[in-house]
Scaffold this motif. Structure first.
Motif, short mmCIF file in Angstrom:
data_model
loop_
_atom_site.label_atom_id
_atom_site.label_comp_id
_atom_site.label_asym_id
_atom_site.label_seq_id
_atom_site.Cartn_x
_atom_site.Cartn_y
_atom_site.Cartn_z
N SER A 444 0.83 -1.20 0.00
CA SER A 444 0.00 0.00 0.00
C SER A 444 0.86 1.25 0.00
O SER A 444 2.08 1.20 0.24
CB SER A 444 -0.93 0.02 1.23
N GLU A 445 0.21 2.36 -0.25
CA GLU A 445 0.84 3.68 -0.16
C GLU A 445 0.01 4.54 0.78
O GLU A 445 -1.22 4.60 0.65
CB GLU A 445 0.92 4.33 -1.54
N ILE A 446 0.68 5.18 1.72
CA ILE A 446 0.02 6.00 2.73
C ILE A 446 0.60 7.41 2.66
O ILE A 446 1.83 7.59 2.65
CB ILE A 446 0.25 5.43 4.15
N ARG A 447 -0.26 8.39 2.59
CA ARG A 447 0.18 9.79 2.60
C ARG A 447 -0.87 10.62 3.29
O ARG A 447 -2.06 10.54 2.98
CB ARG A 447 0.40 10.31 1.17
N THR A 448 -0.44 11.44 4.26
CA THR A 448 -1.39 12.28 4.98
C THR A 448 -0.70 13.48 5.58
O THR A 448 0.54 13.53 5.68
CB THR A 448 -2.10 11.46 6.09
N THR A 449 -1.50 14.44 5.99
CA THR A 449 -1.01 15.61 6.72
C THR A 449 -1.37 15.41 8.19
O THR A 449 -2.55 15.26 8.54
CB THR A 449 -1.65 16.90 6.19
N LEU A 450 -0.35 15.40 9.05
CA LEU A 450 -0.58 15.18 10.47
C LEU A 450 -1.10 16.44 11.14
O LEU A 450 -1.98 16.39 12.00
CB LEU A 450 0.73 14.75 11.14
N ARG A 451 -0.55 17.55 10.77
CA ARG A 451 -0.95 18.86 11.26
C ARG A 451 -0.41 19.86 10.25
O ARG A 451 0.42 19.52 9.41
CB ARG A 451 -0.38 19.12 12.67
N PRO A 452 -0.89 21.07 10.26
CA PRO A 452 -0.43 22.03 9.26
C PRO A 452 1.10 22.09 9.17
O PRO A 452 1.79 22.26 10.18
CB PRO A 452 -1.01 23.35 9.75
N GLY A 453 1.62 21.88 7.97
CA GLY A 453 3.06 21.93 7.75
C GLY A 453 3.78 20.60 7.91
O GLY A 453 4.97 20.50 7.63
N VAL A 454 3.08 19.57 8.36
CA VAL A 454 3.71 18.25 8.57
C VAL A 454 2.99 17.23 7.69
O VAL A 454 1.89 16.77 8.01
CB VAL A 454 3.66 17.81 10.04
N THR A 455 3.62 16.90 6.57
CA THR A 455 3.09 15.92 5.64
C THR A 455 4.03 14.72 5.58
O THR A 455 5.24 14.88 5.51
CB THR A 455 2.93 16.52 4.24
N VAL A 456 3.45 13.53 5.65
CA VAL A 456 4.27 12.32 5.68
C VAL A 456 3.72 11.32 4.67
O VAL A 456 2.55 11.32 4.32
CB VAL A 456 4.28 11.68 7.09
N GLY A 457 4.63 10.45 4.20
CA GLY A 457 4.24 9.40 3.27
C GLY A 457 5.05 8.15 3.50
O GLY A 457 6.24 8.22 3.85
N VAL A 458 4.41 7.00 3.33
CA VAL A 458 5.06 5.70 3.54
C VAL A 458 4.57 4.74 2.45
O VAL A 458 3.39 4.71 2.13
CB VAL A 458 4.71 5.11 4.92
N ARG A 459 5.51 3.99 1.90
CA ARG A 459 5.16 2.89 1.00
C ARG A 459 5.38 1.58 1.75
O ARG A 459 6.46 1.34 2.29
CB ARG A 459 6.01 2.93 -0.26
N VAL A 460 4.35 0.74 1.79
CA VAL A 460 4.44 -0.54 2.48
C VAL A 460 4.68 -1.63 1.43
O VAL A 460 3.89 -1.80 0.50
CB VAL A 460 3.17 -0.85 3.27
N GLU A 461 5.79 -2.36 1.60
CA GLU A 461 6.14 -3.44 0.68
C GLU A 461 6.15 -4.76 1.46
O GLU A 461 6.91 -4.91 2.41
CB GLU A 461 7.52 -3.18 0.07
N THR A 462 5.29 -5.68 1.07
CA THR A 462 5.21 -6.94 1.81
C THR A 462 4.45 -7.99 1.01
O THR A 462 3.60 -7.64 0.18
CB THR A 462 4.52 -6.75 3.17
N SER A 463 4.76 -9.25 1.24
CA SER A 463 3.97 -10.35 0.71
C SER A 463 3.21 -11.04 1.84
O SER A 463 2.74 -12.16 1.69
CB SER A 463 4.86 -11.37 -0.01
N TYR A 464 3.07 -10.36 2.97
CA TYR A 464 2.31 -10.84 4.11
C TYR A 464 0.89 -11.20 3.67
O TYR A 464 0.30 -10.49 2.85
CB TYR A 464 2.27 -9.72 5.15
N PRO A 465 0.32 -12.30 4.12
CA PRO A 465 0.77 -13.18 5.19
C PRO A 465 1.62 -14.37 4.73
O PRO A 465 1.89 -15.27 5.53
CB PRO A 465 -0.54 -13.67 5.80
N ASP A 466 2.00 -14.41 3.44
CA ASP A 466 2.86 -15.50 3.00
C ASP A 466 4.24 -15.42 3.63
O ASP A 466 4.91 -16.43 3.83
CB ASP A 466 2.98 -15.49 1.47
N ALA A 467 4.70 -14.21 3.90
CA ALA A 467 5.99 -14.00 4.55
C ALA A 467 5.81 -12.92 5.61
O ALA A 467 4.86 -12.13 5.56
CB ALA A 467 7.06 -13.60 3.54
#
Length: 636
Positions: A444-467
């Motif tokens: 998945s890809e996650i991107r959000t603004t936590l509070r004004p001026g603080v923007t974060v993004g994360v890419r989740v890489e996984t084959s879970y639950p196989d691994a």
């Protein structure tokens, strides 16, 4: 109660539940996108196969046509389906609304608008919309609150409207207006001084509360609160299973456990959480937590399934969890997720996310066949008799669980699963002013603004639950330090987390990394994925002395196709022995000799067995290869 979790300048999420306060705020479909892996594939299949299949069946069964008959003034002649068939149309609209919010599509948009137009045409001038009651030749409105499901259907209408409002707030199809008029009618009819009763099937509570949040109408939340507080005061008639069936036996604040009809119980509890959160009612919220904790500890199957009675689709007593009579309705799994998610948002406990994960992989995922167009209504843990393949053109009895069927006389489950899969991205992660929390692991890809001026993004890489490796890559980080918090499942003893500071143990619960992340930086959570033997609580009589096998969040099953014999002949000899070969789990079992007897009781004798190693399959995959017998718990 806790205070709001984010600054008011942060936009609200496109999500099924959006409380105004709580420990976390949900991250909606514009902030989380499934990209690949197990759940992304399920979501694609849902869009390509399941949702169109539901639309076709609603048409062929006449349940959509009921609205046309209502608009033309031709009811009751020709009406088809059960008294609650309207609700399946509304759940279909909700599923399609979330899907359009995830992946806009011109043809799907046209389908959505066409169905809304048919519903809107059937609405009465005062806001009433239902095809079963209120017209000449039909029973009067609100005359059968025990079984009529009028308010239940409206609850699903309201949730469909919320989905449309949050995904397309500028839409001009009219669904929001239909819902608003209906909600106003409910408030006029059932408000203070009106009909002081409740619906036999809870759902209106959560629907009204969420519509009130979405449209900024506190009166809808007030009406939801009235319904919650009236429950348990005996306003519904007594029936053969007692008022407990309707949760009308004990007030919500006084009950010790979820009880009665499992879907009704979870929907009511979810609505009670919504009311408690919006009103800052800590006592009501604690009451729901107490009831939920009790039901999970003593009335829930290994799969996360709930409901051990076929006759009333209900919870059993404590420890009453028979495998071969497990009802574990698919809709109960969906409603359990709804409740757990609301509790998670309110208090942040990872236990709620653990149950969501278990239920997702072992109930909701099990309910839909590999084709996306066949379904289980009930989810047994022990199938004693091989079933017959269902006719793809037929409509099946609702509790037939020998093989998946394309449609049921009571088809609440297919559209319930469809709306869950369409909105699944909104159940993966949350945020607060300090960071993001990842609760479910999927590509998945996650991107959000936590509070004004603080923007974060994360890419989740996984084959879970196989691994068990979950790699989180920072894709955006502005405005200073923030926290990345990851859930460590209760079963994951020995998990580790690795980042720029090295590798360390991650105890079950949650683990956090806080810093000013650099783009490209990685955090890796490694969960132990060796298969494990699970033993039941000794008070569960039905499976005492048996074992089950789990790997990660996945429950495994033994199917007769792999054993080469009826699974009732399988027995564990000595200590359970598991092997993993080529990604498959093999269990050493004995196979009892097939012996006839004139009397099934007598002196204990050692069974005559032939030992073999047999492949186990993920429980969610059972029944996909044709008729078989199956069991999750294997006796020792």
């Amino acid at each position: 109660m806790t205070t709001p979790i984010v600054d008011t300048a942060v936009s609200r999420p496109i999500a099924p539940a959006d409380p105004s306060r709580g420990r976390f705020r949900p991250l909606g479909l514009s902030e989380v996108r499934l990209t690949d892996g197990f759940w992304a594939e399920r979501q694609r299949r849902n869009a390509a196969a399941t949702i169109p299949h539901i639309r076709a069946r609603l048409e062929s069964e006449g349940w959509l046509g009921n609205f046309d008959l209502a608009a033309a003034g031709d009811l009751p002649e020709g009406r088809r389906g059960r008294e609650f068939s309207d609700s399946e149309v509304f759940k279909y609209l909700e599923a399609l609304a979330w899907e359009l919010g995830r992946e806009p599509d011109e043809r799907s948009e046209e389908n959505f608008r066409a169905v809304v137009a048919r519903v809107a045409a059937a609405q009465e001038p005062d806001g009433y919309v239902n095809t079963m009651f209120g017209r000449p030749g039909q029973a009067p409105r609100w005359s059968d609150l025990e079984w009529g499901h009028e308010l239940y259907c409206l609850g699903h209408l309201f949730q469909a409207a919320v989905a449309r409002h949050r995904t397309r707030p500028d839409a001009d199809d009219g669904l929001i207006g239909v819902a608003r008029r209906a909600a106003d009618l409910v408030c006029r009819t059932f408000g203070e001084g009106g009909i002081e009763r409740v619906c036999g099937h809870a759902e209106i509570e959560a629907g009204l509360a969420e519509l009130g949040r979405a449209l900024g109408e506190p009166g809808y939340i007030d009406q939801a609160a009235l319904f919650v507080e009236r429950r348990g005061h005996g306003t519904l008639a007594d029936i053969e299973w007692g008022r407990v069936y309707f949760q009308d036996d004990v007030p919500v604040r006084e009950a010790d456990s979820l009880r009665g009809h499992a879907v009704r119980a979870n929907y009511l509890a979810a609505g009670a959480v919504d009311v408690a959160v919006e009103r800052g009612d800590a006592d009501l919220l604690d009451a729901v937590r107490r009831q939920t904790s009790h039901a999970i500890a003593r009335r829930t199957y290994l799969t996360g399934g709930q409901g051990s009675h076929h006759q009333d689709e209900a919870f059993g007593q404590d420890w009453e969890l028979p495998s071969d009579r497990a009802y574990s309705e698919t809709c109960a799994g969906v409603s359990s997720m709804m409740l757990s998610w609301r509790l998670l948002l309110s208090d942040g406990s990872p236990d709620h996310a653990d149950l969501i994960e278990r239920t997702l992989y072992n109930v909701v995922a099990t309910a839909v066949g590999q084709d996306g167009t066949s379904f289980f209504y009930a989810n047994t843990l022990h199938q004693r008799v091989p079933g017959e393949p269902a006719d793809p053109e037929s409509t099946s009895p609702r509790a037939s669980s020998s093989l998946r069927a394309p449609w049921f006389d009571v088809s609440c489950c297919p559209p319930n699963v469809a709306r869950t899969f369409a909105a699944l991205g909104a159940y993966l992660a949350t945020a607060d002013d300090d960071g993001i929390q990842v609760h479910q692991y999927a590509g998945s890809e996650i991107r959000t603004t936590l509070r004004p001026g603080v923007t974060v993004g994360v890419r989740v890489e996984t084959s879970y639950p196989d691994a068990g490796d979950i790699r989180l890559v920072i894709t955006e980080s502005t405005g200073g330090p923030w926290s990345l918090t990851l859930r460590v499942p209760a079963w994951a003893v020995g998990a580790t987390i690795s980042d720029a500071d090295g590798t360390r143990t991650a105890e079950p619960g949650t683990v956090s990394v806080r810093r000013s992340f650099a783009v490209g930086e990685e955090v890796v959570l490694t969960l132990p994925m060796a298969p494990r033997v699970t033993h039941p609580h000794p008070l569960i009589d039905a499976v005492r002395g048996s074992i089950a096998v789990e790997r990660g969040p996945v429950v495994y099953a033994l199917e007769s196709i792999d054993l080469g014999a009826d699974v009732d002949r399988a027995v564990i000899v000595g200590d359970p022995e598991l092997d993993v070969r080529g990604g498959e789990i093999l269990l050493r079992v004995g196979v009892r000799a097939s012996e006839e007897a004139s009397w099934p009781y007598g002196d204990a004798v050692d069974p005559v067995v032939e030992e073999t190693r047999v492949r186990l399959i993920p429980y969610r995959e059972w029944g996909n290869r044709g008729p078989s017998t199956m069991r999750v718990w294997i006796p020792r």
